[in-house]
Design an enzyme around this catalytic site. Structure first.
Site, PDB file in Angstrom:
ATOM      1  N   GLU A 216       5.162  25.751  -2.625  1.00 37.30           N
ATOM      2  CA  GLU A 216       3.916  26.277  -2.045  1.00 37.30           C
ATOM      3  C   GLU A 216       4.219  26.606  -0.595  1.00 37.30           C
ATOM      4  O   GLU A 216       4.283  25.709   0.256  1.00 37.30           O
ATOM      5  CB  GLU A 216       2.794  25.228  -2.139  1.00 37.30           C
ATOM      6  CG  GLU A 216       2.353  24.899  -3.562  1.00 37.30           C
ATOM      7  CD  GLU A 216       1.530  26.011  -4.218  1.00 37.30           C
ATOM      8  OE1 GLU A 216       1.275  27.035  -3.574  1.00 37.30           O
ATOM      9  OE2 GLU A 216       1.161  25.843  -5.389  1.00 37.30           O
ATOM     10  N   CYS A 250      -2.401  27.503   5.531  1.00 37.68           N
ATOM     11  CA  CYS A 250      -1.476  28.458   4.892  1.00 37.68           C
ATOM     12  C   CYS A 250      -2.192  29.732   4.462  1.00 37.68           C
ATOM     13  O   CYS A 250      -1.592  30.800   4.459  1.00 37.68           O
ATOM     14  CB  CYS A 250      -0.778  27.802   3.703  1.00 37.68           C
ATOM     15  SG  CYS A 250      -1.939  27.189   2.468  1.00 37.68           S
TER      16      CYS A 250
HETATM   17  N1  LIG Z   1       1.170  27.279   0.172  1.00 35.41           N
HETATM   18  C1  LIG Z   1       0.574  26.175   0.585  1.00 35.41           C
HETATM   19  O1  LIG Z   1      -0.167  25.530  -0.145  1.00 35.41           O
HETATM   20  C2  LIG Z   1       0.795  25.693   1.999  1.00 35.41           C
HETATM   21  C3  LIG Z   1      -0.067  24.724   2.497  1.00 35.41           C
HETATM   22  C4  LIG Z   1       0.128  24.276   3.806  1.00 35.41           C
HETATM   23  C5  LIG Z   1       1.136  24.762   4.585  1.00 35.41           C
HETATM   24  N2  LIG Z   1       1.954  25.719   4.066  1.00 35.41           N
HETATM   25  C6  LIG Z   1       3.001  26.281   4.908  1.00 35.41           C
HETATM   26  O2  LIG Z   1       3.685  25.214   5.563  1.00 35.41           O
HETATM   27  C7  LIG Z   1       4.125  25.619   6.846  1.00 35.41           C
HETATM   28  C8  LIG Z   1       3.649  24.646   7.902  1.00 35.41           C
HETATM   29  O3  LIG Z   1       3.891  23.321   7.552  1.00 35.41           O
HETATM   30  P1  LIG Z   1       5.126  22.488   8.159  1.00 35.41           P
HETATM   31  O4  LIG Z   1       5.369  22.925   9.565  1.00 35.41           O
HETATM   32  O5  LIG Z   1       4.871  21.053   7.898  1.00 35.41           O
HETATM   33  O6  LIG Z   1       6.298  23.022   7.224  1.00 35.41           O
HETATM   34  P2  LIG Z   1       7.828  22.556   7.192  1.00 35.41           P
HETATM   35  O7  LIG Z   1       8.476  23.407   6.164  1.00 35.41           O
HETATM   36  O8  LIG Z   1       8.427  22.513   8.546  1.00 35.41           O
HETATM   37  O9  LIG Z   1       7.764  21.018   6.703  1.00 35.41           O
HETATM   38  C9  LIG Z   1       7.218  20.634   5.466  1.00 35.41           C
HETATM   39  C10 LIG Z   1       7.859  19.325   5.017  1.00 35.41           C
HETATM   40  O10 LIG Z   1       9.259  19.538   4.865  1.00 35.41           O
HETATM   41  C11 LIG Z   1       9.996  18.558   5.601  1.00 35.41           C
HETATM   42  N3  LIG Z   1      11.183  19.218   6.169  1.00 35.41           N
HETATM   43  C12 LIG Z   1      11.271  19.885   7.355  1.00 35.41           C
HETATM   44  N4  LIG Z   1      12.520  20.368   7.529  1.00 35.41           N
HETATM   45  C13 LIG Z   1      13.230  19.998   6.428  1.00 35.41           C
HETATM   46  C14 LIG Z   1      14.582  20.186   6.023  1.00 35.41           C
HETATM   47  N5  LIG Z   1      15.451  20.836   6.783  1.00 35.41           N
HETATM   48  N6  LIG Z   1      14.969  19.674   4.834  1.00 35.41           N
HETATM   49  C15 LIG Z   1      14.098  19.014   4.034  1.00 35.41           C
HETATM   50  N7  LIG Z   1      12.797  18.791   4.387  1.00 35.41           N
HETATM   51  C16 LIG Z   1      12.367  19.273   5.559  1.00 35.41           C
HETATM   52  C17 LIG Z   1       9.052  18.067   6.674  1.00 35.41           C
HETATM   53  O11 LIG Z   1       9.416  16.759   7.043  1.00 35.41           O
HETATM   54  C18 LIG Z   1       7.696  18.148   5.983  1.00 35.41           C
HETATM   55  O12 LIG Z   1       7.449  16.960   5.242  1.00 35.41           O
HETATM   56  C19 LIG Z   1       3.554  27.016   7.040  1.00 35.41           C
HETATM   57  O13 LIG Z   1       4.541  27.966   6.719  1.00 35.41           O
HETATM   58  C20 LIG Z   1       2.418  27.066   6.024  1.00 35.41           C
HETATM   59  O14 LIG Z   1       2.039  28.362   5.639  1.00 35.41           O
HETATM   60  C21 LIG Z   1       1.816  26.183   2.794  1.00 35.41           C
END
Ligand SMILES: NC(=O)c1ccc[n+]([C@@H]2O[C@H](COP(=O)([O-])OP(=O)(O)OC[C@H]3O[C@@H](n4cnc5c(N)ncnc54)[C@H](O)[C@@H]3O)[C@@H](O)[C@H]2O)c1
Length: 470
Positions: A216, A250
């Site tokens: 997602e 998102c």
């Molecule tokens: N489609 C959806 O339902 C939805 C919902 C909310 C947010 N989002 C998207 O999420 C993003 C914002 O959220 P965010 O800043 O928490 O996202 P992110 O991708 O930075 O982090 C999400 C999760 O991944 C982990 N993570 C970060 N880097 C990682 C790595 N290198 N390896 C493994 N895990 C890692 C983080 O600890 C966190 O738990 C935006 O792009 C937003 O559009 C999508």
């Protein structure tokens, strides 16, 4: 606090791996009991603590917490409880004539040991939403919430510890290293919510064990406002949707594509609604949130600097306060195509307005970018609406509103390519966490036996007949 120990994760994973068949064979009534327990914990025991945690992590107003976190999860649980019996039932399918004497059905069986990695913007909703689907489908689950919302993660850890044994559901806290260690384990399914950049890392790790994934993700969700739209109503709904959770959603309208003939009217309506929503002073308003971390504040302020350098027009807002991580609701027009605000997902309270002369130009602009998670259309014209839907691709679309398609459990939620892979919510979420096992039972003599070797001339004729008639 980091809960970092690869041995600990391996131990947890192994416990769940052993326990998965016991959990997976639990009856409908037992699964219902678990869902009820989770509901009581969220709705009653932890409700106030959830509100306080979100106030500390995101400055989230209580009304928003109630609607976008608590109501959202309770809605997921109630919906799952209402439909679970039917979802768990064998789905009988038709039998083709060539397989006469047999019957067949699909059994939705649990995938097994699942990993849920969630983001910070709706810490409870985006952790418990997938969890509801995962446990309804009979899986065991390890959860890794975002490190950016530590108060929320702490409450979730305590709640999960109260409701579940760790060989069923466990939550581990920590930063990127924790996800990295977890991703080395051979999970049966990984449900990731976050950025497209990290989504690729997750998918790569999943490929090592050929774990299935639901991704997602995010991206830039466009909003088209055509000249037939009710401009004032469109402005009201877009202002609500864009500045909810300070734009950190998102499915937030990322930018507006508007017919140039109605731009001025639209901006003046936007100003009016912003004044009404935040009493002409968002900084002092209890209804307006803050940016989650310094890092995201810096990212957003660099977008504003970039827009200033490119001589864009600040129609509304632009003020910031680093200490309180406050960014005023901001609307910007006249951006050059190379502006950062038109390239990156904004994920903050800044709305670029891009004008178009003809509708086909707006669609061409959208189609020149990665496929969005949501595409919003404000229009009174059925023909325009249909043309936009048929000529573009998006995870989901809302017509004459924004965001709300997310809340209908009967609709699949998810993106396409860069904005995601797989769907969630309601039955679609249950399916994401289930293996659709194909089961066929031979009852009597099967026609196919007539075709077993040795292949005589008669059998050759029979094979031809089968191809022709069955
Ligand atoms: N489609 C959806 O339902 C939805 C919902 C909310 C947010 N989002 C998207 O999420 C993003 C914002 O959220 P965010 O800043 O928490 O996202 P992110 O991708 O930075 O982090 C999400 C999760 O991944 C982990 N993570 C970060 N880097 C990682 C790595 N290198 N390896 C493994 N895990 C890692 C983080 O600890 C966190 O738990 C935006 O792009 C937003 O559009 C999508």
């Amino acid at each position: 606090m980091d809960d970092f120990s690869s041995n600990r994760y391996y131990e947890l994973f192994s416990k769940q791996k052993l326990n998965q068949y016991a959990i997976g064979s639990r009856s409908y009534k037992e699964r219902l009991k678990t869902l009820n327990k989770l509901q009581v914990a969220i709705e009653e025991t932890y409700r106030v603590q959830i509100q306080e945690a979100l106030r500390k992590d995101l400055g989230k107003p209580v009304v928003e917490t109630e609607l976008t976190e608590i109501y959202a999860i309770i809605g997921d649980i109630k919906y799952a409880k209402k439909h679970l019996r039917q979802w768990m039932r064998k789905q009988q399918v038709e039998t083709p004539l060539a397989l006469l004497g047999s019957s067949a059905y699909i059994k939705y069986e649990p995938k097994g040991v699942c990993l849920i990695i969630s983001p910070w913007n709706f810490p409870f909703n985006l952790t418990f939403g997938p969890l509801v689907s995962a446990i309804a489908a009979g899986n065991t689950v390890i959860i890794k919430p975002s490190e950016m919302t530590p108060h929320s993660s702490k409450i979730m850890a305590s709640l999960i510890g109260d409701v579940f044994n760790e060989d069923h559901v466990a939550l581990v806290q920590g930063e990127v290293e924790v996800s990295t260690e977890l991703l080395k384990l051979p999970f049966n399914h990984i449900f990731f919510t976050g950025s497209p950049h990290v989504g690729k890392i997750v998918m790569k790790a999943a490929s090592q064990h050929l774990a299935s994934v639901t991704l997602e993700l995010g991206g830039k969700s466009p909003t088209i406002v055509d000249k037939t739209a009710n401009i004032d109503k469109a402005a009201k709904k877009i202002m609500w949707a864009k500045f909810l959770n300070c734009g950190q959603i998102c499915v937030s309208p990322d930018y507006v594509l508007i017919d140039e003939s109605v731009k001025t009217e639209f901006i003046s309506s936007c100003k009016k609604w912003l004044q009404a929503f935040y009493n002409d002073n968002p900084k002092a308003s209890d209804s307006y949130g803050r940016i989650v971390t310094d890092k995201h504040f810096e990212r957003l302020s660099s977008y504003l600097e970039n827009a200033k350098t490119l001589n864009a027009k600040f129609e509304v807002g632009g003020k910031m306060n680093r200490t309180s991580k406050y960014i005023e609701p901001t609307i910007i027009s006249g951006l050059k195509p190379e502006a950062k605000l038109l390239e990156d997902e904004i994920f903050g309270p800044i709305l670029p307005i891009v004008t178009y002369k003809r509708l086909d130009m707006a669609m061409a602009y959208i189609n020149s970018k990665p496929r969005p998670l949501a595409l919003y259309i404000y229009s009174k014209s059925k023909a325009n609406t249909n043309t936009i839907i048929n000529s573009t691709r998006a995870g989901g679309t809302c017509i004459n509103n924004s965001i709300l398609h997310y809340t209908n459990h009967n609709l699949p939620f998810g993106g396409i390519n860069n904005s995601g892979i797989g769907k969630s919510h309601g039955f679609f979420g249950f399916k994401a966490f289930s293996n659709e096992r194909a089961v066929m039972k031979q009852h009597t003599f099967g026609v196919t036996e007539l075709l077993f070797p040795p292949y005589t001339g008669f059998k050759e004729k029979l094979a031809r007949l089968t191809v022709k008639w069955f």
